[in-house]
Design an enzyme around this catalytic site. Structure first.
Site: not given
Length: 409
Positions: A56, A141-143, A184, A196, A246
């Site tokens: 992205d 926190g699970a993506g 973000e 996202d 990241y």
């Protein structure tokens, strides 16, 4: 390692909440915290990215779906600029003055919400202070984009309560998604791309979102894989996208694009002769750093895989789609280096148990894997993953299934 005679624990399943239950939870929390009824309740979904990872922010392609697991927000506006927030997943009330919010000024989970209001103000909208109560069944926190679901739930709430008129069509939702991305990136400090937020705000019930990140255009493709179902495996490995890893990947790609003389790596791929192989070879000839070469190779091949996955989806060729999922994970593991052992073991165990394809989803460094499995086999595949985790001495994972769900509302 567990003894061969010790049975593995039963899989833990994470169900989605019914809409009325989610709304009731946040209304009750709001009333208990702020001693008043909220002006409205809103919700936004997490997402699973089927393929197209770390593309992205490189102007590439992605193919996410919104999931049935959502974040709910009960919202009321204030007459001043004060922001007061409470979460069922946290303790106490998070507060700030919206007039004082700027990059680097606020910390903690509330920065994601205060950042949305700040970004809307930056776009010329008048936004007062507000009070919000949130609760969520999107695993944290699970993506699975719990942060984007949080942002989008408030964005659609502010749009509704302020009468901004942005939530009624896709053009307006592009503006809301952009505000969430700014929140973000600039306020919460996570250098993510926009996939996202697009999934959470612009998805359509029953459809995958074919997203072109170069111009933010979308196509809605039916996602109901005949004879298959999508299993999501929350590895429960520690996961964070604002710890520098990241941002490091993104900085490497930005520097590589500059060295190649293009705005994004997508531009390089589209302009190259000889397709994706020619683009990779030409980039290798210019770039001198091996790490940069591998990062670029992942991005270029992942964009190409996403294009081919889109074709396979349209044709209903889920076998071919699964092969592309497998190749995506290998590239993310070897070239982009964003997997962890828990992700790799989940993928390997799912494949061995009969999955057509499996890969990590989201930013990596923990989080979740997904597996496209024959219909009716999710429980058996989950059993195999749990057993593999026990054999490796990992903590127990959790599981969910979901169809393609609707957007923030």
């Amino acid at each position: 390692m567990t003894s061969p005679t010790t049975p593995a624990p039963a899989p833990v399943w994470l169900p989605a909440w019914e809409a009325a239950d989610g709304a009731a939870r946040v209304r009750a929390l709001f009333t208990a915290t702020f001693d008043a009824e909220p002006a409205g309740t809103f919700s936004a979904p997490g997402r699973v990215n089927l393929i197209g990872e770390h593309t992205d922010y490189n102007g590439g392609l992605a193919l996410p779906i919104a999931i049935e697991h959502r974040t709910w927000a009960a919202v009321s506006l204030r007459e001043d600029s004060r922001v007061r927030l409470v979460s069922a997943q946290g303790q106490g009330v998070w507060e700030c003055d919206l007039d004082e919010v700027a990059p680097g000024t606020v910390q903690g989970w509330g920065a994601y919400l205060a950042g949305v209001a700040w970004a809307l103000r930056q776009s010329g909208r008048t936004v007062p202070g507000f009070e919000v109560a949130v609760d969520s069944c999107v695993p944290f926190g699970a993506g699975l984009s719990s942060s984007a679901a949080l942002e989008a739930s408030l964005a659609i709430g502010l749009d509704s309560l302020l009468g901004l008129g942005l939530g009624g069509d896709d053009e307006g939702r592009v503006v809301l998604a952009a505000a969430c991305v700014r929140a973000e990136n600039e306020i919460a400090g996570a250098a993510t791309g926009g996939m996202d937020q697009a999934a959470s705000l612009r998805a359509r019930d029953g459809f995958a979102l074919a997203l072109d990140c170069l111009d933010s255009s979308v196509h809605h493709e039916p996602f109901a894989p005949e004879g298959c179902e999508l299993l999501v495996i929350d590895t429960r490995a520690p996961h964070s996208l604002n710890d520098g890893q990241y941002a490091s990947r993104r900085a490497t790609c930005d520097a590589a694009a500059e060295a190649l003389g293009v705005p994004t790596l997508r531009h390089w791929l589209d302009a190259a002769e000889g397709g994706v192989d020619g683009a990779v070879a030409a980039a290798d000839a210019v770039l001198t750093d091996d790490v940069a070469r591998r990062r670029v190779r992942h991005v270029l091949t992942e964009i190409d895989r996403t294009r081919r996955a889109h074709v396979a989806m349209r044709a209903g060729d889920w076998g071919a789609f699964g092969v592309l999922m497998d190749a995506s994970h290998t590239s993310l593991r070897d070239d982009y280096e964003v997997t962890v052992p828990e992700l790799d073991v989940a993928v390997e165990a799912a494949r061995a148990a009969g999955a057509l394809g499996a890969r990590m989803t989201g930013g990596g460094f923990g989080g979740s894997s997904i597996a496209l499995v024959p219909a009716g086999t999710s429980a058996a595949v989950a059993d195999a993953v749990v057993a593999a985790y026990a054999d490796h001495g990992f903590g127990a994972p959790a599981f969910l299934t979901s169809r393609a769900a609707g957007p923030a509302a």
